[in-house]
Design a protein around this motif. Structure first.
Motif, PDB file in Angstrom:
ATOM      1  N   LEU A  73      30.750  17.456 -24.919  1.00  0.00           N
ATOM      2  CA  LEU A  73      31.689  17.695 -26.046  1.00  0.00           C
ATOM      3  C   LEU A  73      33.090  17.141 -25.555  1.00  0.00           C
ATOM      4  O   LEU A  73      33.879  16.531 -26.537  1.00  0.00           O
ATOM      5  CB  LEU A  73      31.870  19.179 -26.341  1.00  0.00           C
ATOM      6  CG  LEU A  73      30.596  19.697 -26.843  1.00  0.00           C
ATOM      7  CD1 LEU A  73      30.918  21.555 -26.917  1.00  0.00           C
ATOM      8  CD2 LEU A  73      30.803  19.434 -28.263  1.00  0.00           C
ATOM      9  N   LEU A  74      33.493  17.142 -24.429  1.00  0.00           N
ATOM     10  CA  LEU A  74      34.891  16.764 -23.856  1.00  0.00           C
ATOM     11  C   LEU A  74      34.693  15.327 -24.210  1.00  0.00           C
ATOM     12  O   LEU A  74      35.690  14.614 -24.505  1.00  0.00           O
ATOM     13  CB  LEU A  74      35.104  17.056 -22.453  1.00  0.00           C
ATOM     14  CG  LEU A  74      35.827  18.648 -22.510  1.00  0.00           C
ATOM     15  CD1 LEU A  74      35.832  19.031 -20.940  1.00  0.00           C
ATOM     16  CD2 LEU A  74      36.936  18.741 -23.216  1.00  0.00           C
ATOM     17  N   SER A  75      33.520  14.639 -23.528  1.00  0.00           N
ATOM     18  CA  SER A  75      33.610  13.156 -23.647  1.00  0.00           C
ATOM     19  C   SER A  75      33.418  12.587 -25.033  1.00  0.00           C
ATOM     20  O   SER A  75      34.235  11.631 -25.282  1.00  0.00           O
ATOM     21  CB  SER A  75      32.514  12.703 -22.825  1.00  0.00           C
ATOM     22  OG  SER A  75      31.040  13.010 -23.554  1.00  0.00           O
ATOM     23  N   ASN A  76      33.048  13.433 -25.985  1.00  0.00           N
ATOM     24  CA  ASN A  76      32.926  12.844 -27.359  1.00  0.00           C
ATOM     25  C   ASN A  76      34.240  13.097 -27.982  1.00  0.00           C
ATOM     26  O   ASN A  76      34.855  12.262 -28.790  1.00  0.00           O
ATOM     27  CB  ASN A  76      31.990  13.841 -28.145  1.00  0.00           C
ATOM     28  CG  ASN A  76      30.384  13.375 -28.057  1.00  0.00           C
ATOM     29  OD1 ASN A  76      30.343  12.156 -27.512  1.00  0.00           O
ATOM     30  ND2 ASN A  76      29.670  14.217 -28.418  1.00  0.00           N
ATOM     31  N   ILE A  77      35.043  14.229 -27.523  1.00  0.00           N
ATOM     32  CA  ILE A  77      36.259  14.177 -27.933  1.00  0.00           C
ATOM     33  C   ILE A  77      37.299  13.191 -27.534  1.00  0.00           C
ATOM     34  O   ILE A  77      38.024  12.392 -28.291  1.00  0.00           O
ATOM     35  CB  ILE A  77      36.921  15.548 -27.690  1.00  0.00           C
ATOM     36  CG1 ILE A  77      36.205  16.848 -28.694  1.00  0.00           C
ATOM     37  CG2 ILE A  77      38.419  15.773 -28.163  1.00  0.00           C
ATOM     38  CD1 ILE A  77      36.347  18.216 -27.982  1.00  0.00           C
ATOM     39  N   TYR A  78      37.127  12.875 -26.227  1.00  0.00           N
ATOM     40  CA  TYR A  78      37.970  11.864 -25.644  1.00  0.00           C
ATOM     41  C   TYR A  78      37.632  10.423 -26.228  1.00  0.00           C
ATOM     42  O   TYR A  78      38.560   9.913 -26.497  1.00  0.00           O
ATOM     43  CB  TYR A  78      37.592  11.804 -24.122  1.00  0.00           C
ATOM     44  CG  TYR A  78      38.374  10.668 -23.359  1.00  0.00           C
ATOM     45  CD1 TYR A  78      39.693  10.657 -23.210  1.00  0.00           C
ATOM     46  CD2 TYR A  78      37.799   9.718 -23.174  1.00  0.00           C
ATOM     47  CE1 TYR A  78      40.475   9.588 -22.573  1.00  0.00           C
ATOM     48  CE2 TYR A  78      38.164   8.511 -22.496  1.00  0.00           C
ATOM     49  CZ  TYR A  78      39.582   8.513 -22.229  1.00  0.00           C
ATOM     50  OH  TYR A  78      40.501   7.538 -21.670  1.00  0.00           O
ATOM     51  N   SER A  79      36.423  10.022 -26.651  1.00  0.00           N
ATOM     52  CA  SER A  79      36.102   9.102 -27.149  1.00  0.00           C
ATOM     53  C   SER A  79      36.620   8.838 -28.555  1.00  0.00           C
ATOM     54  O   SER A  79      37.034   7.723 -29.185  1.00  0.00           O
ATOM     55  CB  SER A  79      34.486   8.833 -27.212  1.00  0.00           C
ATOM     56  OG  SER A  79      34.045   7.722 -27.954  1.00  0.00           O
ATOM     57  N   PHE A  80      36.498  10.015 -29.386  1.00  0.00           N
ATOM     58  CA  PHE A  80      37.088   9.867 -30.611  1.00  0.00           C
ATOM     59  C   PHE A  80      38.650   9.692 -30.714  1.00  0.00           C
ATOM     60  O   PHE A  80      39.103   8.846 -31.217  1.00  0.00           O
ATOM     61  CB  PHE A  80      36.932  11.218 -31.369  1.00  0.00           C
ATOM     62  CG  PHE A  80      37.596  11.629 -32.628  1.00  0.00           C
ATOM     63  CD1 PHE A  80      37.377  10.755 -33.590  1.00  0.00           C
ATOM     64  CD2 PHE A  80      38.627  12.198 -32.818  1.00  0.00           C
ATOM     65  CE1 PHE A  80      38.141  10.998 -34.955  1.00  0.00           C
ATOM     66  CE2 PHE A  80      39.472  12.273 -33.968  1.00  0.00           C
ATOM     67  CZ  PHE A  80      39.140  11.845 -34.831  1.00  0.00           C
TER      68      PHE A  80
END
Length: 105
Positions: A73-80
């Protein structure tokens, strides 16, 4: 001439200032992870009476799975947010370039 500060030096094309900031963020993230893990252990022992180190065999993999989901989840938020910031900077560059062309015309 004044001596160059260490902040303007670069290593492999990356400014030392950025490398120091990255190292600081990494150390802060790891420290937060360790403190959070200890707080989770203390809370589970206090509230549930379960210790991760002395618990049933399935509990460790479950916590590992939760960590994996959290990391994803954190990596997806960072990527976004990184892609959004990149789009903003690309659009800003295009606008600046267009204004420069209008100014020079």
């Amino acid at each position: 001439p004044a001596p160059a500060s260490w902040q303007n030096e670069s290593v492999g094309g990356v400014r030392v200032e950025r490398l120091v900031a990255l190292a600081g963020v990494g150390a802060l993230s790891y420290s937060t992870y360790v403190l959070g893990s200890e707080a989770l252990d203390a809370t589970m022992v206090a509230q549930l009476g379960i210790s991760r180190s002395k618990s049933v065999a399935a509990f460790g993999p479950f916590v590992t799975l939760l960590g994996l989901v959290y990391s994803t989840l954190l990596s997806n938020i960072y990527s976004f947010y990184l892609s959004r910031q990149s789009k903003i900077l690309d659009d800003l560059f295009a606008e600046t370039y267009a204004v420069r062309d209008l100014y020079e015309a």
